[in-house]
Design an enzyme around this catalytic site. Structure first.
Site, short mmCIF file in Angstrom:
data_model
loop_
_atom_site.label_atom_id
_atom_site.label_comp_id
_atom_site.label_asym_id
_atom_site.label_seq_id
_atom_site.Cartn_x
_atom_site.Cartn_y
_atom_site.Cartn_z
N LYS A 85 -43.14 -18.60 2.14
CA LYS A 85 -42.00 -18.42 3.04
C LYS A 85 -42.13 -19.24 4.32
O LYS A 85 -41.14 -19.70 4.86
CB LYS A 85 -41.82 -16.93 3.40
CG LYS A 85 -41.24 -16.13 2.26
CD LYS A 85 -40.63 -14.84 2.77
CE LYS A 85 -39.93 -14.09 1.63
NZ LYS A 85 -39.52 -12.74 2.02
N LYS A 130 -39.30 -18.15 -9.22
CA LYS A 130 -38.67 -16.85 -9.48
C LYS A 130 -37.25 -16.81 -8.93
O LYS A 130 -36.92 -17.52 -7.98
CB LYS A 130 -39.52 -15.71 -8.91
CG LYS A 130 -39.53 -15.62 -7.43
CD LYS A 130 -40.16 -14.33 -6.92
CE LYS A 130 -39.99 -14.35 -5.40
NZ LYS A 130 -40.67 -13.39 -4.64
N LYS A 158 -33.45 -14.24 -3.54
CA LYS A 158 -32.28 -14.12 -2.67
C LYS A 158 -32.13 -15.35 -1.79
O LYS A 158 -31.04 -15.70 -1.38
CB LYS A 158 -32.44 -12.91 -1.73
CG LYS A 158 -32.57 -11.56 -2.41
CD LYS A 158 -32.54 -10.46 -1.35
CE LYS A 158 -33.00 -9.13 -1.91
NZ LYS A 158 -34.30 -8.69 -1.34
P1 TYM Z 1 -37.53 -7.79 -2.16
O1 TYM Z 1 -36.43 -7.33 -1.27
O2 TYM Z 1 -37.87 -9.23 -2.20
O3 TYM Z 1 -37.26 -7.34 -3.65
C1 TYM Z 1 -36.94 -6.01 -4.00
C2 TYM Z 1 -37.59 -5.63 -5.32
O4 TYM Z 1 -37.15 -6.55 -6.33
C3 TYM Z 1 -38.27 -7.13 -6.98
N1 TYM Z 1 -37.94 -8.52 -7.33
C4 TYM Z 1 -38.01 -9.02 -8.56
N2 TYM Z 1 -38.36 -8.47 -9.73
C5 TYM Z 1 -38.31 -9.26 -10.83
N3 TYM Z 1 -37.93 -10.57 -10.80
C6 TYM Z 1 -37.57 -11.15 -9.63
N4 TYM Z 1 -37.18 -12.43 -9.61
C7 TYM Z 1 -37.59 -10.37 -8.45
N5 TYM Z 1 -37.31 -10.63 -7.15
C8 TYM Z 1 -37.53 -9.48 -6.49
C9 TYM Z 1 -39.39 -7.07 -5.97
O5 TYM Z 1 -40.65 -7.12 -6.58
C10 TYM Z 1 -39.12 -5.75 -5.29
O6 TYM Z 1 -39.68 -4.68 -6.03
N6 TYM Z 1 -41.71 -6.67 0.33
C11 TYM Z 1 -40.69 -6.11 -0.53
C12 TYM Z 1 -39.93 -4.96 0.08
C13 TYM Z 1 -40.79 -3.85 0.59
C14 TYM Z 1 -41.48 -2.90 -0.23
C15 TYM Z 1 -42.14 -2.04 0.70
C16 TYM Z 1 -41.59 -2.72 -1.60
C17 TYM Z 1 -41.05 -3.55 1.87
N7 TYM Z 1 -41.85 -2.46 1.95
C18 TYM Z 1 -42.92 -1.01 0.24
C19 TYM Z 1 -42.39 -1.66 -2.05
C20 TYM Z 1 -43.03 -0.82 -1.13
C21 TYM Z 1 -39.67 -7.21 -0.84
O7 TYM Z 1 -39.57 -8.17 -0.15
O8 TYM Z 1 -38.85 -6.93 -1.85
#
Ligand code: TYM
Length: 332
Positions: free
Chosen positions: A111, A194, A197
């Site tokens: 990032k 991957k 967003k």
């Molecule tokens: P974020 O917002 O990027 O994504 C949310 C969830 O979607 C999953 N994900 C994916 N799964 C499969 N294929 C993909 N291409 C893909 N892109 C995203 C992510 O693995 C996630 O489960 N850091 C985290 C948010 C967060 C969090 C937490 C998660 C903050 N605190 C505590 C669990 C526990 C994030 O950026 O997710």
């Protein structure tokens, strides 16, 4: 009952990867665990967010969770900032985690890009806040996509060091729950990166808000090779784009890649892509209708979030008080 915590950043462009890798799995787990699901707005602002967009994206993620089948009565849905204990515990974890641990985080490197001097301090400390999100509820299980694995390992390291420093099994050592056929959905334009967003190309992902035409067009134009689909999963090796589309089909259809190949093996993408587009449109349509209905009544969504935050605070407050006591922070 064991406790689940998971989160999504309200940064817009919620996509099929978020749904298949995370939200859909939450729906399946909600009856077996006490669940806390969070729109992590403090994580979102580690990179620039337009204030009005952040507000509406936060509601949109809540709407997507509910529309996907997360029951807001029996689970907690809220945004991170409404429970100040997350940020408070994150600061304490800033003092537990070591620089060397954060230096190893691949997501920060991706990032921050080449010019890491210009990245926010928040982006660097991001995994500490994530550990705080989970541990402020003493959650035991965290359902996420594959990409969050390293952050959860850090969460375990923080819990272990805290427990060691203060001589007690205070925080649980969390278990990641990474399952299903789509733990890592890839970009439609490039099978080696991957679905994300923040990808500049909208054609790289299927957004939860895309209409029928857009979904169909994106799948039709998805990058593939020229070979027909193999008869067996082993034949997908070295064919990242084909493997990705087969995985998406399997996940949407509640089957497996092997089953998809039993049906489509030997066929070309001219046959497979329209079938995949129909399936995606069909599966997403009900969720999208419900999302639209919810988004038309923001006061209702805000009410759900407010009451979720109240319930979350009631769990987090006494845990943070215990943490303060352990550390030796003088309490009133
Ligand atoms: P974020 O917002 O990027 O994504 C949310 C969830 O979607 C999953 N994900 C994916 N799964 C499969 N294929 C993909 N291409 C893909 N892109 C995203 C992510 O693995 C996630 O489960 N850091 C985290 C948010 C967060 C969090 C937490 C998660 C903050 N605190 C505590 C669990 C526990 C994030 O950026 O997710």
């Amino acid at each position: 009952m064991q406790r689940i915590f998971s989160g999504v950043q309200p940064t817009g462009n919620l996509h099929l990867g978020n749904y298949l890798g995370a939200i859909r799995n939450w729906v399946r787990l909600q009856n077996d665990y006490e669940c806390i699901f969070c729109m992590v707005d403090l994580h979102a602002i580690t990179v620039w967010q337009e204030p009005d967009q952040l507000r509406s994206n936060t509601r949109e993620v809540a709407a997507a969770m509910i529309a996907s089948g997360v029951d807001p009565e029996n689970n907690i849905i809220f945004n991170q900032s409404q429970v100040p204990q997350h940020a408070e515990l994150a600061w304490i974890f800033n003092c537990v985690a070591r620089l060397g641990w954060l230096d190893r985080m691949t997501q920060f490197k991706e990032k921050a890009g080449k010019d890491k001097e210009r990245a926010s301090v928040g982006l660097y400390a991001y995994p500490n806040l994530m550990a705080a999100d989970i541990l402020v509820y003493k959650a035991t299980h965290v359902p996420v996509g594959e990409d969050q694995k390293q952050h959860l390992e850090l969460c375990r390291d923080i819990a272990q060091k805290f427990n060691h420093d203060y001589e007690e099994d205070f925080f649980p050592i969390v278990e990641p729950l990474i399952f299903g056929e789509a733990t890592r959905v890839m970009s439609l334009r490039d099978g080696t990166s991957k679905m994300s967003k923040s990808d500049a190309s909208d054609a790289s992902r299927i957004n939860m808000t895309d209409d029928v035409d857009t979904i169909t067009k994106k799948i039709r134009r998805a990058r593939t090779d020229a070979e027909p689909l193999p008869m067996e999963v082993a034949g997908l090796k070295g064919r990242a784009e084909a493997a990705n589309l087969v995985g998406i089909y399997a996940a949407l259809n509640d089957s497996s890649s092997a089953q998809v190949l039993a049906e489509f093996g030997g066929q070309g993408f001219g046959v497979f892509k329209p079938a995949l587009a129909d399936l995606a449109v069909d599966k997403l349509a009900t969720i999208q209708d419900e999302m639209r209905r919810l988004m038309a009544d923001p006061a209702h969504v805000d009410g759900i979030i407010r009451s979720g935050a109240e319930k979350a605070r009631a769990i987090a407050e006494p845990i943070l008080r215990e943490v303060h006591n352990k550390i030796g922070i003088l309490q009133p």
